[in-house]
Design an enzyme around this catalytic site. Structure first.
Site, short mmCIF file in Angstrom:
data_model
loop_
_atom_site.label_atom_id
_atom_site.label_comp_id
_atom_site.label_asym_id
_atom_site.label_seq_id
_atom_site.Cartn_x
_atom_site.Cartn_y
_atom_site.Cartn_z
N ARG A 81 34.50 -38.51 0.59
CA ARG A 81 33.98 -37.58 1.60
C ARG A 81 33.78 -36.20 0.99
NH1 ARG A 81 34.63 -36.41 7.30
NH2 ARG A 81 33.52 -34.46 7.63
N ARG A 90 28.06 -38.24 6.00
CA ARG A 90 29.35 -38.48 5.35
C ARG A 90 29.63 -39.96 5.22
NH1 ARG A 90 31.63 -36.17 10.19
NH2 ARG A 90 30.48 -34.31 9.61
N ASP A 93 34.31 -40.40 8.36
CA ASP A 93 34.86 -39.31 9.17
C ASP A 93 35.92 -39.91 10.07
OD1 ASP A 93 35.10 -36.72 10.29
OD2 ASP A 93 33.74 -37.25 11.93
N ASP A 95 38.57 -38.88 13.03
CA ASP A 95 39.02 -37.85 13.97
C ASP A 95 40.06 -38.42 14.92
OD1 ASP A 95 37.12 -36.13 12.89
OD2 ASP A 95 35.66 -36.47 14.49
P1 ATP Z 1 33.60 -32.61 14.81
O1 ATP Z 1 35.02 -32.13 14.86
O2 ATP Z 1 32.68 -31.84 15.71
O3 ATP Z 1 33.48 -34.09 15.00
P2 ATP Z 1 33.50 -32.95 11.96
O4 ATP Z 1 34.30 -34.18 12.22
O5 ATP Z 1 32.24 -33.10 11.18
O6 ATP Z 1 33.09 -32.26 13.35
P3 ATP Z 1 35.16 -32.02 9.91
O7 ATP Z 1 34.45 -31.23 8.86
O8 ATP Z 1 35.44 -33.46 9.61
O9 ATP Z 1 34.39 -31.86 11.28
O10 ATP Z 1 36.56 -31.37 10.25
C1 ATP Z 1 36.76 -29.97 10.32
C2 ATP Z 1 38.22 -29.67 10.68
O11 ATP Z 1 38.50 -30.04 12.01
C3 ATP Z 1 39.26 -30.41 9.89
O12 ATP Z 1 39.56 -29.77 8.71
C4 ATP Z 1 40.47 -30.46 10.85
O13 ATP Z 1 41.49 -29.57 10.44
C5 ATP Z 1 39.91 -29.97 12.16
N1 ATP Z 1 40.31 -30.74 13.34
C6 ATP Z 1 40.68 -30.17 14.50
N2 ATP Z 1 40.99 -31.09 15.43
C7 ATP Z 1 40.81 -32.31 14.84
C8 ATP Z 1 40.99 -33.65 15.29
N3 ATP Z 1 41.39 -33.90 16.55
N4 ATP Z 1 40.72 -34.65 14.43
C9 ATP Z 1 40.29 -34.38 13.17
N5 ATP Z 1 40.12 -33.14 12.67
C10 ATP Z 1 40.38 -32.09 13.50
CA CA Z 2 33.76 -35.91 13.77
CA CA Z 3 36.29 -34.91 11.22
#
Ligand code: ATP
Ligand code: CA
Ligand code: CA
Length: 314
Positions: A81, A90, A93, A95
């Site tokens: 990633r 990506r 991902d 979350d």
């Molecule tokens: P989105 O959050 O809108 O889906 P994304 O997944 O593309 O966008 P990332 O670049 O993967 O965003 O993550 C950015 C930051 O979000 C991570 O470094 C993490 O610290 C933070 N974050 C906050 N809440 C969460 C969560 N519930 N799950 C995963 N990451 C989180």
């Molecule tokens: Ca996401």
């Molecule tokens: Ca994420």
């Protein structure tokens, strides 16, 4: 013990491979309590990019949420990633979209995930495994009915095991039908002694079907298989007959079967030929869901080539 819902998504590289592997790795972080179906989603926000595969994994774990997040980010990193642009393409991902009991709001982690209650590609798989999951403003099942503006398609309910293959049932049915049509023509049909117009039509259809099927089989080359599963590593063929219809061999075989039955004046054969067309409609539907798991370009191909079996008809 806390229950976590982890949304997983990929739109780069071997998408289904990344997701299968991620499910396995997430399972090592606690007790895996369920895996949703596999969905395909057009990208929402961010730059122009390919479609995503999405799913949700349920995990029971006594790890602190921040610790779980760190483990998930390590899995993402192992899958190559890169974080170059916000919401960009990506490989993987992960979350944390929901948890119970409790919630968290820190600099690094917010659960329930603030944007998930507006995302159909999260809510649909989440409802497969945990419809009562807490999301911003309520529970997943309620949020799902209010988000209707996004297209999210179910590709497979069970997708973790690569080897499970319902393909052979489709093949069995296909050859049974073709065999019956052959028997029917031999048994009830007769060579034309008088030329009725529909016999001439039958001859034309048989000829067109034979030409269509052989041209298409030739165009497919090494990607040709009777199985509904795509040949591993094969490219998507979009040219020649495949620029006109997405399943030219199936359309052509059906035409040839109906044509031969007309030519030999066999009514049962005509009925079976129409049945064969319906069968190929269903089989190609299954096949397209499998193709979409493997070829990110299939969604775009389907938009460009709108006919499924017969040009300008079906
Ligand atoms: P989105 O959050 O809108 O889906 P994304 O997944 O593309 O966008 P990332 O670049 O993967 O965003 O993550 C950015 C930051 O979000 C991570 O470094 C993490 O610290 C933070 N974050 C906050 N809440 C969460 C969560 N519930 N799950 C995963 N990451 C989180
Ligand atoms: Ca996401
Ligand atoms: Ca994420």
């Amino acid at each position: 013990l806390t229950r976590f819902a982890i949304a997983i998504g990929s739109n780069l590289g071997d998408r289904v491979g990344h997701l299968r592997h991620a499910v396995e790795e997430i399972g090592r972080l606690g007790d895996r309590r369920g895996v949703s179906g596999l969905y395909e989603t057009a990208p929402v926000g961010g730059p122009a990019q390919g479609p995503y595969l999405n799913a949700v994994v349920l995990l029971d774990s006594d790890r602190p949420p921040e610790d779980l997040l760190r483990q998930l980010q390590e899995i993402e990193a192992r899958h190559g990633r890169q974080r170059s642009m916000r919401w960009g393409p990506r490989t993987l991902d992960l979350d944390i979209v929901s948890m119970a009991p409790g919630a968290i709001d820190s600099d690094r982690l917010v659960v329930p995930h603030p944007r998930s209650a507006e995302r159909r590609f999260v809510l649909r798989p989440l409802c497969d495994v945990w419809p009562e999951a807490p999301v911003v403003g309520g529970i997943a099942a309620e949020a799902l009915v209010s988000v209707t503006d996004q297209k999210v398609d179910l590709l497979a309910r069970s997708w973790l095991n690569q080897e499970r293959d319902p393909g052979r049932y489709w093949i069995g049915a296909q050859f049974a039908l073709l065999f019956l049509i052959g028997l029917s023509i031999l048994g009830f049909g007769s060579l034309p002694t008088t030329w009725a117009w529909w016999r001439v039509l039958g001859g034309v259809l048989l000829f067109a079907g034979a030409i269509g099927a052989s041209t298409a089989a030739h165009a497919l080359g090494t990607a040709l298989t009777v199985m509904p599963e795509p040949v591993p590593g094969s490219e998507l063929v979009e040219t020649g007959p495949y620029g006109l219809v997405r399943h030219p061999i199936y359309g052509s075989l059906s035409l040839a079967a109906i044509g031969a039955s007309l030519l030999f004046a066999d009514r049962a054969g005509v009925a079976l030929g129409v049945l064969l067309l319906g069968f190929f409609w269903a089989k190609s539907g299954y096949e397209e869901r499998r193709l979409r798991m493997v070829h990110a370009g299939y969604m775009g191909y389907r938009d460009r080539v709108r006919w499924r079996l017969l040009p300008f008809l079906l």
